[in-house]
Enzyme design. Structure first.
Site, PDB file in Angstrom:
ATOM      1  N   SER A 122       4.536  -8.827   7.965  1.00  0.00           N
ATOM      2  CA  SER A 122       4.827  -9.765   6.886  1.00  0.00           C
ATOM      3  C   SER A 122       6.312  -9.831   6.534  1.00  0.00           C
ATOM      4  CB  SER A 122       4.001  -9.432   5.649  1.00  0.00           C
ATOM      5  OG  SER A 122       4.198  -8.091   5.265  1.00  0.00           O
TER       6      SER A 122
ATOM      7  N   HIS B 166      -0.835 -13.384   8.435  1.00  0.00           N
ATOM      8  CA  HIS B 166       0.219 -14.326   8.816  1.00  0.00           C
ATOM      9  C   HIS B 166       0.011 -14.941  10.187  1.00  0.00           C
ATOM     10  CE1 HIS B 166       2.582 -13.246   5.293  1.00  0.00           C
ATOM     11  NE2 HIS B 166       2.186 -12.012   5.516  1.00  0.00           N
TER      12      HIS B 166
ATOM     13  N   LYS C 289      -2.441 -18.067   2.752  1.00  0.00           N
ATOM     14  CA  LYS C 289      -1.188 -18.307   3.464  1.00  0.00           C
ATOM     15  C   LYS C 289      -1.288 -19.630   4.221  1.00  0.00           C
ATOM     16  CE  LYS C 289       0.146 -13.828   2.453  1.00  0.00           C
ATOM     17  NZ  LYS C 289      -0.324 -12.455   2.425  1.00  0.00           N
TER      18      LYS C 289
HETATM   19  C1  LIG Z   1      -0.568 -11.316   1.700  1.00  0.00           C
HETATM   20  C2  LIG Z   1      -1.092 -10.214   2.510  1.00  0.00           C
HETATM   21  C3  LIG Z   1      -2.211  -9.486   2.099  1.00  0.00           C
HETATM   22  C4  LIG Z   1      -2.831  -9.670   0.749  1.00  0.00           C
HETATM   23  O1  LIG Z   1      -3.537 -10.850   0.663  1.00  0.00           O
HETATM   24  P1  LIG Z   1      -3.790 -11.521  -0.770  1.00  0.00           P
HETATM   25  O2  LIG Z   1      -4.892 -12.459  -0.537  1.00  0.00           O
HETATM   26  O3  LIG Z   1      -2.497 -12.156  -1.138  1.00  0.00           O
HETATM   27  O4  LIG Z   1      -4.155 -10.405  -1.703  1.00  0.00           O
HETATM   28  C5  LIG Z   1      -2.721  -8.547   2.950  1.00  0.00           C
HETATM   29  N1  LIG Z   1      -2.138  -8.287   4.145  1.00  0.00           N
HETATM   30  C6  LIG Z   1      -1.035  -8.935   4.556  1.00  0.00           C
HETATM   31  C7  LIG Z   1      -0.435  -8.592   5.881  1.00  0.00           C
HETATM   32  C8  LIG Z   1      -0.475  -9.915   3.746  1.00  0.00           C
HETATM   33  O5  LIG Z   1       0.630 -10.534   4.131  1.00  0.00           O
END
Ligand SMILES: *Cc1c(COP(=O)(O)O)cnc(C)c1O
Length: 396
Positions: free
Chosen positions: A185, A213, A245
């Protein structure tokens, strides 16, 4: 008498915050007043944003908005209870089926957030005496999930499969789970999934990939980083990904064999003891899944923008990282330099986030630039010329 020396928790917290402020590492909230694609308005300032994770540009898509409002009119807003009581609606069931089909898995299970999904999986799978091997740069919630599970957490240097192998081999009798981000991330690079899959098969460890991602962006029809690595449910039994995302919604899911999903329904506490996501949100996410699969042009446009950005950055001699994904970090020497660069960009009308410790290790501060299919070529060009002048200023 004894109680007089008991530390006051609020005072202690305030002292920790003050310390962070003195180190100029305070995190600050910014209220966004209006959003229009990649454009944001905040405090009467109009900024072109390169910090959202809306990689396919779906967050404001009319079909998502129509699905959400239609479902809200029919189903109301709240789900009114947990999934296992009376909160599991047709909208959830349809979304789970679509997610399982898209990712090539037997079944899928919705969670309210990705954070909860990771806590739920790790806590349901692992217990004291087990070992959980993780990449050092995994997302915070994978690390938190392992800690919560009581298993022994071992973190290997980023993408170092040989180190992961040694950690597994050191503990041949313990049940083992290896967890990795698919696309990292903060760095944007892709995990060595094929090598990790082979390692896990040889070591009889379960492989879990967090594809927050990668889903929507990589792989055939956007099925994610596992599909891009030509792997399936057999090699990677545990897939977790988010809806917040590339899909432009909110929430998350775990997908895999039926036995996995049946077990999570029984044992994943963040699934059991929480209100189901609003059914209208599930309806919007279903529309997003359909668009993400059908509209390959969004991925093609994103890929072209990433290429344009990288070519321009190389020409300018910017400190690019080895990332081919929509996450394009520029590594700067210090937290101060990252903050100064972000502030300079903002004066030029661009919003880019400075990522500083403790989110990334000391000395690894950066600008985290994210690109989206909602951007246009001239947005990227504007970013490049603003970066050239910001980073020149920083050097003098
Ligand atoms: C954003 C993210 C999460 C958390 O997801 P949310 O739905 O925002 O709580 C978990 N793992 C990764 C790699 C992320 O980028």
């Amino acid at each position: 008498m004894a109680a007089a020396s008991r530390p006051d928790l609020l005072e202690r917290l305030a002292a920790q915050t003050a310390k962070r402020e003195r180190a100029q590492l305070l995190r600050r909230l910014r209220t966004i007043d209006h959003v229009d694609g990649p454009w944001l308005e905040t405090g009467h300032q109009r900024l072109l944003s390169f910090c959202s994770n809306d990689y396919l540009g779906l967050a404001q898509h009319p079909q998502l908005i129509a699905a959400l409002t239609r479902a809200a009119r029919e189903a109301g807003v709240g789900s009114t209870s947990a999934h296992l009581i009376c909160g599991h609606r047709t909208e959830h069931a349809e979304l789970e089926e679509a997610l399982a089909a898209w990712t090539g898995r037997e079944r899928a299970l919705l969670f309210s957030t990705g954070y909860m999904a990771n806590l739920g999986v790790l806590q349901a799978f692992l217990t004291r005496g087990d070992v959980c091997v993780q990449d050092k740069l995994n997302h915070a919630c994978l690390l938190d999930g392992a800690k919560l599970s009581g298993a022994e957490l071992k973190r290997y240097p980023h993408a170092d499969v040989a180190a992961a192998a040694r950690q597994l081999a050191a503990n041949p009798a313990a049940a083992a789970l290896l967890a990795t981000d698919g696309v990292f991330s903060m760095d944007g690079d892709i995990a060595p999934l094929r090598e990790l899959a082979t390692l896990c098969t040889n070591e009889r460890a379960t492989l879990m990939v967090d594809d927050a991602h990668g889903l929507g962006v990589l792989g055939t029809n956007g099925a994610g980083s596992i599909s891009a690595a030509n792997l399936g449910q057999h090699e990677v039994p545990l897939l977790m990904a988010t809806l917040g995302k590339a899909l432009g919604c909110s929430g998350a899911f775990v997908a895999g064999p039926a036995a996995l999903i049946d077990g999570l329904i029984q044992f994943a506490r963040p699934y059991i003891y929480t209100t189901a996501m609003p059914p209208a949100l599930a309806a919007a996410a279903l529309a997003a899944v359909q668009l993400a699969q059908a509209e390959g042009w969004r991925r093609e446009k994103l890929t072209a923008l990433i290429g344009r950005f990288r070519r321009g950055a190389i020409e300018l001699g910017l400190p690019l990282a080895a990332s081919t994904s929509a996450i394009q970090p520029l590594l700067l020497d210090s937290a101060d330099a990252a903050l100064a660069a972000a502030q300079s960009l903002e004066r030029q009308g661009l919003l880019v986030s400075a990522i500083r410790p403790p989110t990334v290790p000391q000395g690894r501060a950066r600008l985290r630039i994210t690109l989206s299919a909602a951007h246009e070529e001239d947005h990227v060009d504007r970013l490049l010329s603003a970066l050239a002048s910001s980073l020149r200023q920083g050097k003098t």
